[in-house]
Design an enzyme around this catalytic site. Structure first.
Site: not given
Ligand SMILES: *Cc1c(COP(=O)(O)O)cnc(C)c1O
Length: 402
Positions: A92, A114, A383
């Site tokens: 993020k 948000e 992610s």
């Molecule tokens: C917020 C988040 C997501 C989901 O958000 P996307 O916009 O779909 O990437 C996925 N993995 C993590 C670790 C997150 O914090």
């Protein structure tokens, strides 16, 4: 696909996207569109962005061969793009750095955001502190209760957290409230959206800021194995980490792209998942854009469920809906149980605690690797890290950490 170029000048990815907002918000979006169009052409803007990604975020994030896990599964080799190693623990921050730099370029001294699980709120509060900006985060009142550690993190970082009491008191309502606040204070305020969704130009600019994931991965895979992976897989909430990995691969037709939605308790359980595409949801409009959207028989936005708060959103970014329509990305869902099991597997075999969101992408790889040959390669976008999820995992195991 060699001439894939979206969005068009009206912010559409095929039939999805656009700008479905009130007249008052239109002016704010026009200002943002012009500012971003100029920044996008300015090498100095990108130089600053990359400098911060390198020295503040810690990029490039490594690609790691999960050898023990791959051997255990006895099929394809699993590689992980380590977004979990970024400062603040997930992908993020790639986006919030980019938007904060844009806010500064536009002369805005205050940012708003948000948040649902609190991850985007933390990433926004982080960059606001980094750039000396005031920060207000809108969060559903129920989410504030459920995500107390992240609320405290935001406050430590100097942000103000505003409880939203309307509607279902969750992310969807927080986003509505942030849009209202933006209209009221557009002169000094920049709205940082947390995923590749919202009205034009947000899906485009969030994608552009997250594309660093796929661009780095392409170079790293060449260095590691001398070619690109057979499959690249990512979890999809709003779709920002997935589009960041996928977009640079769109023209590489030999690379199969798989987006994993949150299957929750199963797609046959109404409102107990967060998988708009794989559950066959109709097209609708929410938060200023058109996309596949979970709705009930009256067209009302459905409730959602996922074990991972970050995937718990009834819509999906418009570019994913388009990539589904043209068949370039396959969308599928992984249930809570399989994601949890993948979470434990990565802890056990690799010494990495993954985010529950990322565990959905991992679960797809764990299910599919055994059907592939050991010469084949699956690249999983990890992610984020799972420290934020240990309370959830403990609770599901009947353990009370407090
Ligand atoms: C917020 C988040 C997501 C989901 O958000 P996307 O916009 O779909 O990437 C996925 N993995 C993590 C670790 C997150 O914090």
């Amino acid at each position: 696909m060699h001439n894939y170029s979206f969005p068009d000048e009206n912010g559409f990815f095929g039939q999805f996207g656009g700008t479905y907002v009130s007249e008052t918000l239109m002016a704010a979006l026009d200002e943002l569109r012009h500012a971003y169009a100029a920044a996008k052409q300015d090498p100095a803007f990108w130089a600053e962005y990359h400098r911060d990604l390198r020295h503040y975020v810690g990029r490039p994030s490594p690609v790691y061969h999960a050898e023990r896990l791959s051997q255990h599964l006895g099929g394809a080799q699993i590689y992980l793009k380590r977004e979990d190693l970024n400062h603040s623990g997930a992908h993020k921050i790639n986006n919030t750095i980019g938007q904060a730099l844009l806010a500064r370029r536009m002369g805005k001294k205050r940012v708003i955001a948000e948040t649902g699980a609190g991850q985007h709120g933390v990433a926004s509060a982080t960059v606001a502190a980094r750039f000396g900006m005031e920060c207000t985060v809108f969060m559903g009142a129920d989410d504030i209760e459920r995500q107390a550690p992240n609320v405290f993190r935001m406050k430590l970082l100097g942000a103000k957290v505003v409880a939203v009491d309307s509607g279902s008191r969750t992310l969807k309502d927080a986003m509505n409230e942030a849009m209202r606040e933006w209209v009221a204070r557009v002169d000094d305020t920049f709205y940082i959206i947390g995923t590749a969704a919202g009205p034009h130009p947000y899906p485009e600019l969030v994608r552009d800021f997250q594309c660093v994931i796929g661009e780095e991965a392409k170079t790293q895979m060449t260095e590691l194995i001398g070619r690109q992976p057979d499959v690249a897989v990512a979890c999809v909430g709003g779709g920002s980490n997935a589009i960041g990995l996928f977009h640079p691969y769109i023209a590489e037709r030999a690379v199969r792209l798989v987006g994993v939605e949150a299957g929750g308790l199963g797609l046959n359980h109404h409102a107990q998942h967060a998988a708009p595409i794989s559950s066959g949801s109709p097209i609708g409009v929410l938060h200023g854009f058109k996309s596949y959207l979970m709705q009930d028989e009256h067209g009302q936005v459905s409730a959602t469920h996922s074990v991972s708060a970050g995937l718990d959103y009834p819509g999906i970014g418009p570019e994913h809906s388009h990539l589904h329509d043209i068949g370039r990305v396959e969308y599928t869902a992984v249930n809570d149980d399989a994601a949890l099991s993948a979470f434990h597997d990565l802890c056990h075999f690799e010494g990495i605690i993954p985010a529950l969101e990322s565990s959905h992408a991992l679960a797809w790889a764990i299910a599919n690797a055994p059907q592939m040959s050991p010469e084949q390669v699956i690249l999983v976008n990890l992610s984020g890290r799972g420290d934020k999820d240990i309370n959830t995992v403990a609770k599901l195991a009947g353990i009370d950490l407090n």
